[in-house]
Design a protein around this motif. Structure first.
Motif, PDB file in Angstrom:
ATOM      1  N   THR A 212      -8.348  -3.928   2.615  1.00 14.97           N
ATOM      2  CA  THR A 212      -7.605  -5.207   1.885  1.00 14.97           C
ATOM      3  C   THR A 212      -7.814  -6.427   2.631  1.00 14.97           C
ATOM      4  OG1 THR A 212      -6.374  -3.578   0.755  1.00 14.97           O
ATOM      5  CG2 THR A 212      -5.821  -5.897   0.437  1.00 14.97           C
TER       6      THR A 212
ATOM      7  N   ILE B  32      -9.585   4.347  -2.946  1.00 17.44           N
ATOM      8  CA  ILE B  32      -8.867   4.751  -1.652  1.00 17.44           C
ATOM      9  C   ILE B  32      -7.692   4.514  -2.410  1.00 17.44           C
ATOM     10  CG2 ILE B  32      -7.936   3.995   0.382  1.00 17.44           C
ATOM     11  CD1 ILE B  32     -10.418   1.980   0.814  1.00 17.44           C
TER      12      ILE B  32
ATOM     13  N   ALA C   3       0.756  -1.073   0.056  1.00 15.38           N
ATOM     14  CA  ALA C   3       0.044  -0.036   0.132  1.00 15.38           C
ATOM     15  C   ALA C   3       0.880   1.200   0.115  1.00 15.38           C
ATOM     16  CB  ALA C   3      -0.899   0.091   1.139  1.00 15.38           C
TER      17      ALA C   3
ATOM     18  N   ILE D  50      -6.417   1.501   3.885  1.00 11.76           N
ATOM     19  CA  ILE D  50      -6.432   0.440   2.397  1.00 11.76           C
ATOM     20  C   ILE D  50      -5.908  -0.879   3.101  1.00 11.76           C
ATOM     21  CG2 ILE D  50      -4.066   0.930   1.530  1.00 11.76           C
ATOM     22  CD1 ILE D  50      -5.603   0.852  -1.270  1.00 11.76           C
TER      23      ILE D  50
ATOM     24  N   GLU E 107      -4.596   7.266   4.344  1.00 11.01           N
ATOM     25  CA  GLU E 107      -4.763   5.942   3.260  1.00 11.01           C
ATOM     26  C   GLU E 107      -4.320   4.659   3.467  1.00 11.01           C
ATOM     27  OE1 GLU E 107      -4.229   4.021  -0.807  1.00 11.01           O
ATOM     28  OE2 GLU E 107      -2.781   4.876   0.876  1.00 11.01           O
TER      29      GLU E 107
ATOM     30  N   LEU F  75      -8.993  -1.559  -5.343  1.00  9.15           N
ATOM     31  CA  LEU F  75      -9.270  -0.267  -4.568  1.00  9.15           C
ATOM     32  C   LEU F  75      -8.754   1.093  -4.982  1.00  9.15           C
ATOM     33  CD1 LEU F  75      -9.085  -2.085  -1.031  1.00  9.15           C
ATOM     34  CD2 LEU F  75     -11.097  -1.214  -1.994  1.00  9.15           C
ATOM     35  N   GLN F  76      -7.549   0.934  -5.257  1.00 12.76           N
ATOM     36  CA  GLN F  76      -6.781   2.013  -5.757  1.00 12.76           C
ATOM     37  C   GLN F  76      -7.234   2.830  -7.097  1.00 12.76           C
ATOM     38  OE1 GLN F  76      -2.917   0.565  -5.859  1.00 12.76           O
ATOM     39  NE2 GLN F  76      -2.225   0.854  -3.715  1.00 12.76           N
TER      40      GLN F  76
END
Length: 362
Positions: A340, A322, A36, A336, A332, A313-314
């Protein structure tokens, strides 16, 4: 000359008492946090206040997450190199390992080839597919190749751990530390360098052996906390200093698992977690212990799935996004990471109830 069994590493030692699920859970959470924190994003001006803040926060999270793979490797050493397993036939050992990782590697490898083609829009050729098979279909598959290498050497290292005495083993590990951590450091900051052939024992094998060795080690907790904090602090500050003086090309130097700071931090964290009595967790935190067990028993599918979930998600594939591109990294990255992990568990848990699917996904 006969071979004498090391008195401190008797194969008839007592039962292994190790909080396996706790160590696996911490390791997999750190893996997700690491990926992340290393999300590739473009910043117009890296020297702007926004760019500097982003760099520092991601540097901190990145540094904190780096013990992830060393934890996995040390735990594997603790579980696989017990002298009590010395008599396990090679055929039995390799069959167990193949049953554990062969099908998941095939299934997830195909899934990531499809991800590259349909999601990332990559054109796959025969050469790129062959390269993916030989080196990994996606960036995080490198860990599987490391596991294969460790498995191949495990039968030999079991003999070593069964018969070596503590002083000889300490000398063995000193050579590993000098060759792995100290010589690259001297070469970086000095125009002089020693021929690397002097130290032929380097790399991940040291962590693998340390995992087994640490089962017999007792270190004061305050000393371990100090080593952990100092190791992580130097990784953070050292990365800033080396990037500032030598350039971004050297940004991975102290992040590397083989840097002296990361060896110290990873070893300290492993010993701190290993000092937690498994029964104490179950008795004091029964619900939390069940969550740890769920995560700990599914680290392989979580490891293999989490990159898809992170990227989804990104990119906003779930209907919301996110990403470091739109959120402050201080919020963040932990957000995330948590989301996740929860999505991975939500996908994997029901699948593990189907016997064949469980074998397929890991």
């Amino acid at each position: 000359m006969g071979i004498h069994r090391g008195k401190n590493l008797d194969p008839k030692a007592g039962n292994l008492s190790l909080p396996v699920d706790l160590i696996r859970t911490i390791a997999i959470v750190l893996v997700i946090m690491l990926h992340a924190a290393t999300e590739p994003i473009q910043i117009i001006d890296q020297m702007s206040p926004q760019g500097v803040i982003l760099w520092w926060i991601t540097n901190i999270y990145d540094s904190l997450a780096r013990p992830a793979v060393p934890l996995f490797v040390m735990l594997s050493g603790a579980l696989l190199l017990q002298p009590a397993k010395l008599g396990e036939p090679l055929r039995v050992f390799f069959k167990k390992r193949a049953n554990r990782i062969a099908l998941p590697f095939l299934f997830w490898g195909l899934a990531y080839f499809a991800w590259r083609f349909f999601v990332n829009g990559e054109s796959l050729s025969a050469n790129s597919i062959l390269d993916g098979v030989l080196t990994g279909p996606y960036f995080h598959f490198w860990f599987f190749y490391l596991l294969v290498g460790l498995y191949l050497i495990t039968p030999v290292l079991r003999v070593l751990m069964a018969y070596i005495d503590r002083k000889t083993f300490s000398f063995f590990m000193l050579l590993w530390f000098l060759g792995t951590a100290i010589m690259p450091l001297l070469s970086l900051f000095s125009p002089l360098s020693l021929n690397s052939n002097v130290f032929i024992l380097t790399g991940w094998i040291g962590y693998f052996l340390l995992g087994a060795y640490f089962l017999k080690s007792r270190v004061r907790l305050d000393a371990l906390f100090a080593l952990l904090v100092l190791g992580l602090a130097w990784t953070i500050i050292g990365t800033y200093l080396i990037v500032g003086t030598m350039g971004e090309y050297y940004s991975q130097f102290f992040y590397d698992a083989n840097s002296f700071s990361m060896i110290g931090a990873s070893a300290a964290l492993f010993l701190l977690l290993a000092a937690v009595p498994p029964n104490a967790l179950a008795e004091r935190f029964p619900h939390g212990n069940r969550v740890l067990h769920l995560i700990g028993q599914n680290t392989i599918p979580i490891y293999l799935l989490h990159v898809m979930v992170l990227e989804a998600l990104q990119k906003g594939f779930f209907g919301f996004q996110i990403s470091l591109a739109i959120m402050t990294p201080a919020l963040e990255i932990p957000l995330i990471t948590t989301v996740t992990l929860l999505i991975c568990l939500g996908v994997i848990y029901p699948l593990t109830k189907i016997h064949f699917v469980k074998k397929l996904i890991g």
